[in-house]
Design an enzyme around this catalytic site. Sequence first.
Site, PDB file in Angstrom:
ATOM      1  CG  HIS A 195      -1.354   6.897  -2.609  1.00  0.00           C
ATOM      2  ND1 HIS A 195      -2.788   6.284  -2.975  1.00  0.00           N
ATOM      3  CD2 HIS A 195      -1.478   6.318  -0.943  1.00  0.00           C
ATOM      4  CE1 HIS A 195      -3.629   5.731  -2.678  1.00  0.00           C
ATOM      5  NE2 HIS A 195      -3.209   5.824  -1.733  1.00  0.00           N
TER       6      HIS A 195
ATOM      7  CG  HIS B 116      -1.634   0.810   1.467  1.00  0.00           C
ATOM      8  ND1 HIS B 116      -2.946   1.094   2.402  1.00  0.00           N
ATOM      9  CD2 HIS B 116      -2.083   2.298   1.308  1.00  0.00           C
ATOM     10  CE1 HIS B 116      -3.651   2.009   1.998  1.00  0.00           C
ATOM     11  NE2 HIS B 116      -2.746   2.773   1.481  1.00  0.00           N
TER      12      HIS B 116
ATOM     13  CG  HIS C 241      -7.770   3.651  -0.269  1.00  0.00           C
ATOM     14  ND1 HIS C 241      -6.888   2.990  -1.151  1.00  0.00           N
ATOM     15  CD2 HIS C 241      -6.256   4.539   0.509  1.00  0.00           C
ATOM     16  CE1 HIS C 241      -5.857   4.155  -1.551  1.00  0.00           C
ATOM     17  NE2 HIS C 241      -5.749   4.237  -0.292  1.00  0.00           N
TER      18      HIS C 241
ATOM     19  CD  GLU D 136      -8.141   6.197   4.535  1.00  0.00           C
ATOM     20  OE1 GLU D 136      -7.905   7.065   3.245  1.00  0.00           O
ATOM     21  OE2 GLU D 136      -6.530   7.062   4.828  1.00  0.00           O
TER      22      GLU D 136
ATOM     23  CG  ASP E 181      -1.313   5.393   2.798  1.00  0.00           C
ATOM     24  OD1 ASP E 181      -1.831   5.825   1.354  1.00  0.00           O
ATOM     25  OD2 ASP E 181      -2.037   5.827   3.487  1.00  0.00           O
ATOM     26  CG  ASP E 182       0.156   9.101   0.415  1.00  0.00           C
ATOM     27  OD1 ASP E 182       0.327   9.274  -0.582  1.00  0.00           O
ATOM     28  OD2 ASP E 182      -1.047   8.658   0.809  1.00  0.00           O
TER      29      ASP E 182
HETATM   30  N1  HPA Z   1      -6.669   7.303   1.456  1.00  0.00           N
HETATM   31  C1  HPA Z   1      -7.031   8.175   0.301  1.00  0.00           C
HETATM   32  N2  HPA Z   1      -6.232   8.473  -0.582  1.00  0.00           N
HETATM   33  C2  HPA Z   1      -5.302   8.545  -0.204  1.00  0.00           C
HETATM   34  C3  HPA Z   1      -4.824   8.123   0.421  1.00  0.00           C
HETATM   35  C4  HPA Z   1      -4.870   7.831   1.780  1.00  0.00           C
HETATM   36  O1  HPA Z   1      -4.497   7.197   1.766  1.00  0.00           O
HETATM   37  N3  HPA Z   1      -3.232   8.188   0.234  1.00  0.00           N
HETATM   38  C5  HPA Z   1      -3.358   8.515  -1.440  1.00  0.00           C
HETATM   39  N4  HPA Z   1      -4.492   9.086  -1.352  1.00  0.00           N
HETATM   40 ZN    ZN Z   2      -3.945   4.942   0.608  1.00  0.00          ZN
END
Ligand code: HPA
Ligand code: ZN
Length: 343
Positions: A24, A22, A202, A205, A283-284
């Site tokens: 991006h 996971h 996703h 969350e 994630d990011d």
């Molecule tokens: N959630 C949803 N969209 C996203 C995320 C995330 O954590 N990171 C980049 N786009």
């Molecule tokens: Zn994500």
Amino acid sequence: MTPELSDLRQSIIAQLPKAELHLHIEGSLEPEMMFMLAQRNMVEIPYTSVEEIRKAYAFSNLQDFLDIYYQGMAVLCSEQDFFDLTYAYLERAQSDCVRHVEIFFDPQGHTSRGVPFDSAIGGILRALEEGEKQFKISHRLIMCFLRHLDEASAFETLSQAEPWLDKIAGVGLDSSELGHPPSKFARVFALARQKGLKLVAHAGEEGPPGYVWEALDHLHVDRIDHGNRALEDEALIQRIVAEKKTLTVCPLSNLKLCVVSNLVDSPVKAMLDAGIKVTINSDDPSYFGGYINANFAAVADAQNLSIDNLKTLARNSFTGSFLSDEHIAQHIAAVDLVMDEFC
Ligand code: HPA
Ligand code: ZN
């Protein structure tokens, strides 16, 4: 917790072979590279220093982050920019003992700015292929649909991907979750499935457990990204366990986006205890303050994870991947070998 136990965990985490499922790629854009690309492409950014950028990364929810994330990706223009971004991530991943990556990209975040689909995917794939040679990191590429956009835009994106389908492993669903349930994309996911693509989304969350049900029942996903709020629904937990669905949890992301107020409340331990196939991911990482090992370390200390928990998490990262059974078995053997040294 004793300092010795924490040190032991850190050295296990550092040496454990792992997959990242996971990530991006646009979220791995470090401030230094943002400045470099802004200059190279003569794109204005609303910051004057790296410190100022880092200070701007204070979010109170997902949308707060997404606003900054879409603004940040405006510096990505040419095929070479996407190559540089992806190659830098792989170099960083290698130092965390990552052996396989399944990365997301957001084509609509680029085509909406006039950047051709082919420039984005071409640069990312070229780096993934070069990274495989240089770092021995295997890869799968997952194309995400932005869920705040409409179904027609997702269909258009899938058709732009047509010439690249042999290099795309699957499709995903990301961006603003609340108000954009998975069912909105049931038809485009059905078409992607017909084309032989894997499916992830996703869900849970920020969105309710109902969105996780929808991802399973309407999209027929192979994996759930995040899935935190599935823990609120006992029947959903049972379904996820019975179907052995992998949930790709992102601890530092959850903390930065206020999905949890403290890592003690990360869903990782509860999911492990419930028998859910959970994995740890970044994630990011540029926006959330840590790559995969930092995520492992933070949650391991906060939740006092056992050595056995760490082994399970590393194994899950491979068994939850889209690698072949043969490659999964090789990676699991490598995980077990490292763990044998510590037991
Ligand atoms: N959630 C949803 N969209 C996203 C995320 C995330 O954590 N990171 C980049 N786009
Ligand atoms: Zn994500």
